[in-house]
Design a protein around this motif. Structure first.
Motif, PDB file in Angstrom:
ATOM      1  N   ASN A  87      53.781   8.696  19.441  1.00 23.79           N
ATOM      2  CA  ASN A  87      54.717   7.842  19.591  1.00 23.79           C
ATOM      3  C   ASN A  87      55.396   8.022  20.787  1.00 23.79           C
ATOM      4  O   ASN A  87      55.238   8.870  21.517  1.00 23.79           O
ATOM      5  CB  ASN A  87      55.719   8.505  18.359  1.00 23.79           C
ATOM      6  CG  ASN A  87      55.552   8.090  17.153  1.00 23.79           C
ATOM      7  OD1 ASN A  87      54.916   7.236  16.613  1.00 23.79           O
ATOM      8  ND2 ASN A  87      56.225   8.931  15.872  1.00 23.79           N
ATOM      9  N   LYS A 121      60.051   1.403  14.446  1.00 24.00           N
ATOM     10  CA  LYS A 121      58.785   1.736  15.431  1.00 24.00           C
ATOM     11  C   LYS A 121      57.894   0.700  15.208  1.00 24.00           C
ATOM     12  O   LYS A 121      57.487   0.259  14.156  1.00 24.00           O
ATOM     13  CB  LYS A 121      58.347   3.145  14.677  1.00 24.00           C
ATOM     14  CG  LYS A 121      59.344   4.315  14.804  1.00 24.00           C
ATOM     15  CD  LYS A 121      58.858   5.623  13.988  1.00 24.00           C
ATOM     16  CE  LYS A 121      57.761   5.956  14.613  1.00 24.00           C
ATOM     17  NZ  LYS A 121      57.600   7.513  14.202  1.00 24.00           N
ATOM     18  N   SER A 127      54.458   3.005  18.079  1.00 24.05           N
ATOM     19  CA  SER A 127      53.679   4.135  17.448  1.00 24.05           C
ATOM     20  C   SER A 127      52.257   3.772  17.533  1.00 24.05           C
ATOM     21  O   SER A 127      52.022   2.375  17.146  1.00 24.05           O
ATOM     22  CB  SER A 127      54.071   4.121  15.629  1.00 24.05           C
ATOM     23  OG  SER A 127      53.180   5.195  15.355  1.00 24.05           O
ATOM     24  N   ALA A 159      59.158   6.376  23.029  1.00 25.64           N
ATOM     25  CA  ALA A 159      60.730   5.962  23.057  1.00 25.64           C
ATOM     26  C   ALA A 159      60.543   4.879  24.007  1.00 25.64           C
ATOM     27  O   ALA A 159      60.335   5.334  25.341  1.00 25.64           O
ATOM     28  CB  ALA A 159      61.521   6.801  22.994  1.00 25.64           C
ATOM     29  N   GLU A 189      62.316   4.317  10.776  1.00 27.47           N
ATOM     30  CA  GLU A 189      62.332   5.830  10.799  1.00 27.47           C
ATOM     31  C   GLU A 189      63.960   6.114  10.874  1.00 27.47           C
ATOM     32  O   GLU A 189      64.318   6.228  12.001  1.00 27.47           O
ATOM     33  CB  GLU A 189      61.451   6.546  11.913  1.00 27.47           C
ATOM     34  CG  GLU A 189      61.617   7.990  11.764  1.00 27.47           C
ATOM     35  CD  GLU A 189      60.823   8.955  12.926  1.00 27.47           C
ATOM     36  OE1 GLU A 189      61.359   9.252  13.856  1.00 27.47           O
ATOM     37  OE2 GLU A 189      59.564   8.954  12.445  1.00 27.47           O
ATOM     38  N   THR A 193      65.739   3.834  13.506  1.00 24.43           N
ATOM     39  CA  THR A 193      64.974   3.404  14.584  1.00 24.43           C
ATOM     40  C   THR A 193      63.576   2.670  14.104  1.00 24.43           C
ATOM     41  O   THR A 193      63.002   3.007  13.412  1.00 24.43           O
ATOM     42  CB  THR A 193      64.427   4.531  15.475  1.00 24.43           C
ATOM     43  OG1 THR A 193      65.754   5.403  15.715  1.00 24.43           O
ATOM     44  CG2 THR A 193      63.748   4.330  16.443  1.00 24.43           C
ATOM     45  N   GLN A 231      61.200   2.335  19.242  1.00 31.81           N
ATOM     46  CA  GLN A 231      59.839   3.156  19.659  1.00 31.81           C
ATOM     47  C   GLN A 231      58.464   2.393  19.441  1.00 31.81           C
ATOM     48  O   GLN A 231      58.762   1.357  18.757  1.00 31.81           O
ATOM     49  CB  GLN A 231      60.066   4.642  18.699  1.00 31.81           C
ATOM     50  CG  GLN A 231      60.854   5.417  18.970  1.00 31.81           C
ATOM     51  CD  GLN A 231      60.871   6.917  18.468  1.00 31.81           C
ATOM     52  OE1 GLN A 231      59.769   7.041  17.702  1.00 31.81           O
ATOM     53  NE2 GLN A 231      61.859   7.717  18.387  1.00 31.81           N
TER      54      GLN A 231
END
Length: 524
Positions: A402, A113, A423, A404, A108, A111, A421
């Motif tokens: 999600n 995930k 998910s 972090a 994303e 970042t 992160q």
């Protein structure tokens, strides 16, 4: 040959400017390339797979292309092909897991995930709030509402403690007559639309949205219902504007002096001013000794006042007026969206499976006969509960959670560095054959006949409202509301899918029917 002498201050300034330029260049390079590539290398070293990092965009271009293609190619005319729901709604994550396996990640922007589908790891994520925090909301979403859903640490604990009493089952019991009153009004409208043979075709989706909006307006603000209804419509308008801006993919676009942004600011000011007036009126009434526990805002203010008094009237321990306003806005968004989505998919699936509709109606008539449903009887609706759980499994309002990672952590056998992160794709986990069996994509409420724990074999594989300490505070309210409304509708009507119904679940804020939900209702 003469030499040009540079004064000492000038030389120093040149060095400072060059150093700043080099520092900014280094930070930019680190942020846009070096750091994402370092994170990618750490993830791949552990056997995780995904696309290679692309500067700034990550997977967003491919993701948007797949969403558009899926929306065009996977429209269905009926529910005969339920198995295509996940590829349509969750196309990119579904594609990634299919291509790279369950140990995979997506990008994303900058970042990575990590996709988590293992129930034990999911349990760890939900339980360890301090290691796995809510990702920071975008300014767009925060302009709509913040509140409990976005807080962390001590602030979250304080708000949860103050809000909890308002959602206690005994408190919710007081709100059930209001739910019935609102539903009666919708039933009268439907009766007025019936033809001479006692049936008609209705797109139930806007009716259910308006119904849950009315319910949250009345249960949240009671006697201030009309003001509450105005707030609800303003929030809907603001949400629509935000979705348009969100899909423009222009960072900082909400700061531009556009007509849309101006209207959004106007809406926010009007909403906050209206809620503040209601709060001020309630606080005056409370000081005059009036009972304030007949609606959610009254319960919230009562709990907040109790918290302040217990700590020596130091207002810092309670919620500020602005924080109360944000929680009220969250009541609206979460309360209306979650229940309307649960209701629409319940009616669609009961229309598709008339045998389950008949079983649910038989149970409702056995418990309530032709009397209005009451709170005491809801606990006896076992078939209804099974149906609602199965609907939430197949069509959860939210399709993922999600979290972090703020510091390096271990998650099972994974090492997750700060900056990534995780998910948890609810829709994929709820329909995972390895967890639920070969019939994972089929509507089979009987799988919940002995409760959630038995159906999941004690694993965290069913979590439409989240799980652990941060589980949705309003889940009991949503389920109570859904049971009352469905019970009343089953007493009054039978329903079947219209030939014009198009099955196209799509994610807006929640999992909505893109083309509405056209149902033929028959008066009983």
């Amino acid at each position: 040959m003469s030499m040009i002498r540079v004064s000492s201050p000038t030389a120093i300034w040149c060095i400072i400017v060059v150093s700043l330029v080099l520092l900014c260049t280094w930070k930019l390079l680190n942020r846009l390339w070096l750091r994402p590539k370092r994170l990618e290398k750490l993830l791949r070293a552990q056997g995780l797979e995904g696309n290679k990092y692309r500067v700034l965009v990550g997977d967003s271009m491919e993701m948007q292309k797949m969403i558009k293609e899926g929306a065009k190619s996977q429209q269905q005319n009926s529910l005969s092909n339920d198995k295509d729901v996940a590829p349509r709604v969750f196309s990119f994550i579904h594609h990634t897991v299919h291509k790279f396996g369950k140990n995979s990640f997506v990008w994303e922007s900058r970042t990575p995930k990590v996709i988590i589908t293992n129930p034990q790891q999911i349990k760890e994520v939900f339980n360890n709030m301090n290691d796995f925090e809510k990702p920071q909301l975008s300014p767009l979403i925060m302009s709509l509402a913040t509140g409990l859903i976005s807080y962390e640490g001590e602030k979250w604990q304080k708000h949860r403690k103050i809000i909890n009493p308002a959602f206690h089952l005994e408190k919710l019991k007081v709100l059930s007559p209001t739910i019935l009153q609102c539903c009666d009004e919708m039933v009268r409208k439907w009766n007025g639309m019936l033809s001479s043979d006692g049936k008609c075709e209705i797109d139930i989706w806007p009716f259910l949205q308006n119904l849950t909006g009315d319910i949250i307006s009345k249960t949240a603000f009671g006697s201030s219902y009309e003001e509450g209804k105005r707030i609800f419509h303003l929030l809907k308008e603001q949400g629509g504007l935000i979705m348009k801006l969100h899909y423009a993919f222009i960072p900082g676009s909400w700061l531009l002096p556009t007509a849309t942004n101006k209207r959004m600011r106007e809406i926010r000011k009007e909403i906050e001013a209206s809620i503040k007036v209601i709060i001020n009126e309630r606080e005056k009434a409370m000081k005059a000794g009036e009972v304030m526990n007949r609606d959610l805002i009254g319960l919230l203010l009562e709990s907040n006042l109790r918290e302040i008094q217990e700590h020596g009237n130091h207002k810092v321990v309670g919620m500020t007026i602005q924080e109360v306003i944000e929680e009220c806005k969250l009541f609206y968004l979460a309360g209306q969206e979650t229940t309307s989505v649960l209701l629409v998919w319940s009616m669609v699936l009961l229309s598709r499976y008339p045998d389950w509709q008949d079983r649910a109606r038989e149970e409702v008539l056995q418990v309530f006969s032709d009397r209005e449903p009451n709170y005491e009887g809801l606990n006896h609706l076992k078939i209804m509960t099974m149906i609602l759980y199965e609907v939430l499994r197949l069509y959860p309002p939210n399709v993922y959670f999600n979290r972090a990672v703020q510091k390096d952590v271990k998650l099972g056998n994974l090492f997750l560095p700060a900056g990534v992160q995780v998910s948890m794709p609810i829709l994929l986990i709820h329909q995972d054959r390895d967890i639920w069996g070969d019939d994972a994509t089929e509507f089979k409420p009987e799988r919940f006949s002995e409760g959630v724990s038995k159906a999941t074999k004690g694993q965290v594989s069913f979590f439409p409202f989240g799980w652990g300490p941060r589980i949705c505070i309003g889940q009991n309210f949503a389920l109570m509301e859904a049971k009352i409304i469905l019970s009343l509708l089953l007493q009054r009507f039978s329903f079947e899918l219209s030939p014009s119904y198009t099955h196209a679940p799509t994610t807006v804020l929640t999992l909505n029917p893109k083309h509405g939900a056209h149902v033929i209702i028959h008066k009983l």
